[in-house]
Write a protein that holds these residues in place. Sequence first.
Motif, PDB file in Angstrom:
ATOM      1  N   ILE A  61       0.845  -1.199   0.000  1.00 57.69           N
ATOM      2  CA  ILE A  61       0.000   0.000   0.000  1.00 57.69           C
ATOM      3  C   ILE A  61       0.879   1.248   0.000  1.00 57.69           C
ATOM      4  N   GLY A  62       1.929   1.231   0.806  1.00 56.55           N
ATOM      5  CA  GLY A  62       2.822   2.381   0.882  1.00 56.55           C
ATOM      6  C   GLY A  62       3.504   2.682  -0.435  1.00 56.55           C
ATOM      7  N   LEU A  63       3.791   1.632  -1.225  1.00 57.85           N
ATOM      8  CA  LEU A  63       4.506   1.818  -2.488  1.00 57.85           C
ATOM      9  C   LEU A  63       3.714   2.686  -3.459  1.00 57.85           C
ATOM     10  N   VAL A  64       2.390   2.510  -3.506  1.00 54.40           N
ATOM     11  CA  VAL A  64       1.574   3.234  -4.493  1.00 54.40           C
ATOM     12  C   VAL A  64       0.778   4.381  -3.885  1.00 54.40           C
ATOM     13  N   ALA A 279       6.884  14.308  -7.197  1.00 54.88           N
ATOM     14  CA  ALA A 279       8.068  14.336  -6.333  1.00 54.88           C
ATOM     15  C   ALA A 279       7.958  13.301  -5.226  1.00 54.88           C
ATOM     16  N   MET A 280       6.731  13.078  -4.727  1.00 53.63           N
ATOM     17  CA  MET A 280       6.545  12.059  -3.704  1.00 53.63           C
ATOM     18  C   MET A 280       6.770  10.657  -4.275  1.00 53.63           C
ATOM     19  N   VAL A 281       6.378  10.480  -5.549  1.00 52.11           N
ATOM     20  CA  VAL A 281       6.666   9.206  -6.213  1.00 52.11           C
ATOM     21  C   VAL A 281       8.180   8.996  -6.306  1.00 52.11           C
ATOM     22  N   VAL A 282       8.889  10.074  -6.678  1.00 54.38           N
ATOM     23  CA  VAL A 282      10.353   9.986  -6.745  1.00 54.38           C
ATOM     24  C   VAL A 282      10.931   9.712  -5.358  1.00 54.38           C
ATOM     25  N   SER A 283      10.353  10.350  -4.341  1.00 55.27           N
ATOM     26  CA  SER A 283      10.810  10.106  -2.971  1.00 55.27           C
ATOM     27  C   SER A 283      10.604   8.644  -2.581  1.00 55.27           C
ATOM     28  N   THR A 284       9.456   8.077  -2.998  1.00 52.41           N
ATOM     29  CA  THR A 284       9.200   6.658  -2.729  1.00 52.41           C
ATOM     30  C   THR A 284      10.248   5.792  -3.401  1.00 52.41           C
ATOM     31  N   ARG A 285      10.615   6.167  -4.620  1.00 51.51           N
ATOM     32  CA  ARG A 285      11.645   5.413  -5.340  1.00 51.51           C
ATOM     33  C   ARG A 285      13.003   5.532  -4.643  1.00 51.51           C
ATOM     34  N   ILE A 286      13.266   6.696  -4.035  1.00 49.91           N
ATOM     35  CA  ILE A 286      14.524   6.876  -3.298  1.00 49.91           C
ATOM     36  C   ILE A 286      14.536   5.980  -2.063  1.00 49.91           C
ATOM     37  N   VAL A 287      13.361   5.840  -1.426  1.00 48.16           N
ATOM     38  CA  VAL A 287      13.262   5.051  -0.192  1.00 48.16           C
ATOM     39  C   VAL A 287      13.177   3.554  -0.465  1.00 48.16           C
ATOM     40  N   ALA A 288      12.578   3.156  -1.610  1.00 46.52           N
ATOM     41  CA  ALA A 288      12.308   1.742  -1.895  1.00 46.52           C
ATOM     42  C   ALA A 288      13.532   0.825  -1.741  1.00 46.52           C
ATOM     43  N   PRO A 289      14.742   1.220  -2.192  1.00 48.90           N
ATOM     44  CA  PRO A 289      15.895   0.319  -2.036  1.00 48.90           C
ATOM     45  C   PRO A 289      16.295   0.056  -0.583  1.00 48.90           C
ATOM     46  N   LEU A 290      15.728   0.831   0.356  1.00 48.39           N
ATOM     47  CA  LEU A 290      16.071   0.621   1.765  1.00 48.39           C
ATOM     48  C   LEU A 290      15.377  -0.613   2.341  1.00 48.39           C
ATOM     49  N   GLY A 291      14.413  -1.195   1.607  1.00 49.95           N
ATOM     50  CA  GLY A 291      13.775  -2.427   2.056  1.00 49.95           C
ATOM     51  C   GLY A 291      12.337  -2.225   2.507  1.00 49.95           C
ATOM     52  N   ALA A 296       7.486   0.545   4.494  1.00 53.83           N
ATOM     53  CA  ALA A 296       6.299   0.511   5.350  1.00 53.83           C
ATOM     54  C   ALA A 296       6.353   1.609   6.408  1.00 53.83           C
ATOM     55  N   ALA A 297       7.517   1.807   7.033  1.00 54.41           N
ATOM     56  CA  ALA A 297       7.656   2.860   8.048  1.00 54.41           C
ATOM     57  C   ALA A 297       7.413   4.229   7.436  1.00 54.41           C
ATOM     58  N   ASN A 298       7.909   4.449   6.223  1.00 54.66           N
ATOM     59  CA  ASN A 298       7.708   5.717   5.527  1.00 54.66           C
ATOM     60  C   ASN A 298       6.222   5.960   5.262  1.00 54.66           C
ATOM     61  N   ILE A 424      13.859  17.186  -2.862  1.00 55.07           N
ATOM     62  CA  ILE A 424      14.417  16.048  -3.600  1.00 55.07           C
ATOM     63  C   ILE A 424      15.934  16.082  -3.600  1.00 55.07           C
ATOM     64  N   THR A 425      16.493  17.270  -3.796  1.00 58.50           N
ATOM     65  CA  THR A 425      17.958  17.384  -3.794  1.00 58.50           C
ATOM     66  C   THR A 425      18.535  16.957  -2.452  1.00 58.50           C
ATOM     67  N   LEU A 426      17.950  17.456  -1.365  1.00 54.32           N
ATOM     68  CA  LEU A 426      18.443  17.091  -0.037  1.00 54.32           C
ATOM     69  C   LEU A 426      18.198  15.611   0.261  1.00 54.32           C
ATOM     70  N   ALA A 427      17.066  15.070  -0.219  1.00 57.29           N
ATOM     71  CA  ALA A 427      16.768  13.656   0.032  1.00 57.29           C
ATOM     72  C   ALA A 427      17.795  12.749  -0.628  1.00 57.29           C
ATOM     73  N   ILE A 428      18.180  13.085  -1.855  1.00 60.02           N
ATOM     74  CA  ILE A 428      19.196  12.284  -2.557  1.00 60.02           C
ATOM     75  C   ILE A 428      20.511  12.300  -1.785  1.00 60.02           C
ATOM     76  N   ILE A 429      20.852  13.475  -1.255  1.00 65.46           N
ATOM     77  CA  ILE A 429      22.115  13.610  -0.522  1.00 65.46           C
ATOM     78  C   ILE A 429      22.060  12.897   0.825  1.00 65.46           C
ATOM     79  N   LEU A 430      20.955  13.082   1.551  1.00 62.13           N
ATOM     80  CA  LEU A 430      20.897  12.626   2.942  1.00 62.13           C
ATOM     81  C   LEU A 430      20.453  11.172   3.110  1.00 62.13           C
ATOM     82  N   THR A 431      19.622  10.657   2.184  1.00 56.82           N
ATOM     83  CA  THR A 431      19.139   9.286   2.340  1.00 56.82           C
ATOM     84  C   THR A 431      20.265   8.277   2.248  1.00 56.82           C
TER      85      THR A 431
END
Length: 468
Positions: A61-64, A279-291, A296-298, A424-431
């Motif tokens: 559910i969180g993915l979409v 941008a939130m979709v992109v943020s989800t894609r940034i978070v997705a590789p974390l598992g 789910a936590a996001n 998005i710029t900060l998320a790429i750097i900090l994630t």
Amino acid sequence: MLSGDLLDKVKSGAKLPGREQFQLVFFLSIPAIMAQVTSVIMQYTDASMAGSLGADASASIGLVSSSTWLFGGVCGAVSSGFSIQAAHSIGGGRVKEARSIMRQAVITALTASLFLVAAGVITGKYLPAWLGGAKEIQNDARHYFIIYVLSLPAVQLNRLAGGLLQCSGNMKVPGMLNILMCILDVLFNFLLIFPARHIYIAGIKIMMPGAGLGVAGAALGTALSQAVVAVLMMGFLCFKSEIFKIKRHESWKPRKECVSRAVKLALPIGWENFMMCGAMVVSTRIVAPLGSVAVAANSFAITAESLCYMPGYGIGEAAATLAGQSIGAGRRELARKFARMTVWFGIASMSVTGAAMFFAAPAMMALLTPDNAIRRLGAQVLRIEAFAEPMYGASIVAAGAFRGAGDTLVPGMMNFFSIWFVRITLAIILTGRYGLKGAWIAMCIELCFRGAIFIVRLYREKWMHGIT
């Protein structure tokens, strides 16, 4: 004095002292806040019920979720294109014109929602894989998303009818029907998510029917509750509303001038929603590789946080109504006073909810999932976000006031710049360095920045010269 009497003063040009201005803001905000809160409770319901099935169900559910917000945001933009016009007509005492706008809005909005359904069904098959979701959650995510997009005509009619009633000053009926939608969502989810089972009530064993559809059941339960309330909301709008009640021999044929003006108002809002949700979709894609735990936590943390910023959205609806009717009545000075008052009311309200979220974060996550790892990580990122809530409130309410005045393009550009170039710029750097916490630090910084630039625009007052 009732809010309807006070709104009559706005339309008639009568003097409205500061005390009565605040009363009007308060009376209009409370039902709108309650309506927003009930919509978030629906998200809690889906998340917590599906979350009981495990981390994979939660992650699907969180993915979409950001993609469903994107489509819902477009529905909201279509509604705003017509409700802004209706607010100006009502403020100017042109009730017949407002009724004409409603009829054209229904035809146009339904047509637009069918195009959205087609686009969603086409993209839904590939969306979970494109977002980087693990293979074990892609199927559930796909089902959840496609069921949601099939319900978009009902979502659109709910947004449209609710927006038109609110712009006329009727916050009570949309609020009550949204509460009903929340109750129906719980009932439908209870029957559709879980299989048939025995439950105990006061020590009595009862056989509870159930479809056992899992994640798909959560989407279907929400879709059914939307459909029921859409029928009731449209019924009240068309047959009970004093302003919008259908009269015989009035044409339903869309007029080029009205639709064109709606497009001019809605396009910046739709573009803004598209860019922000994109941008939130992109943020989800940034978070997705974390598992799955991080995904789910996001998702759960976003759901939990939304309960805290709903007061801002409720006050923002009131700000849009008051600014729109004041501008329609030719009272720009009153629109300025209402805008400033509502923004500071929003900041104060979300300062309180932000503080509450900081201390209640573990309990909020515990309501959503039994998984301890998801709970811990979700509580950590919620406490980061708590510091951004006051400034987030400023941007939400100011955007509502600007929208009511017909100023939609510049705020959309401001949101676009803030979320894409700052967050998005900060998320790429900090994630990469701090994991999910890095993504939420980026969000916190960006929301504070966004609030600041919206306050600057509020006080520069160029927003009062939007499309009128």
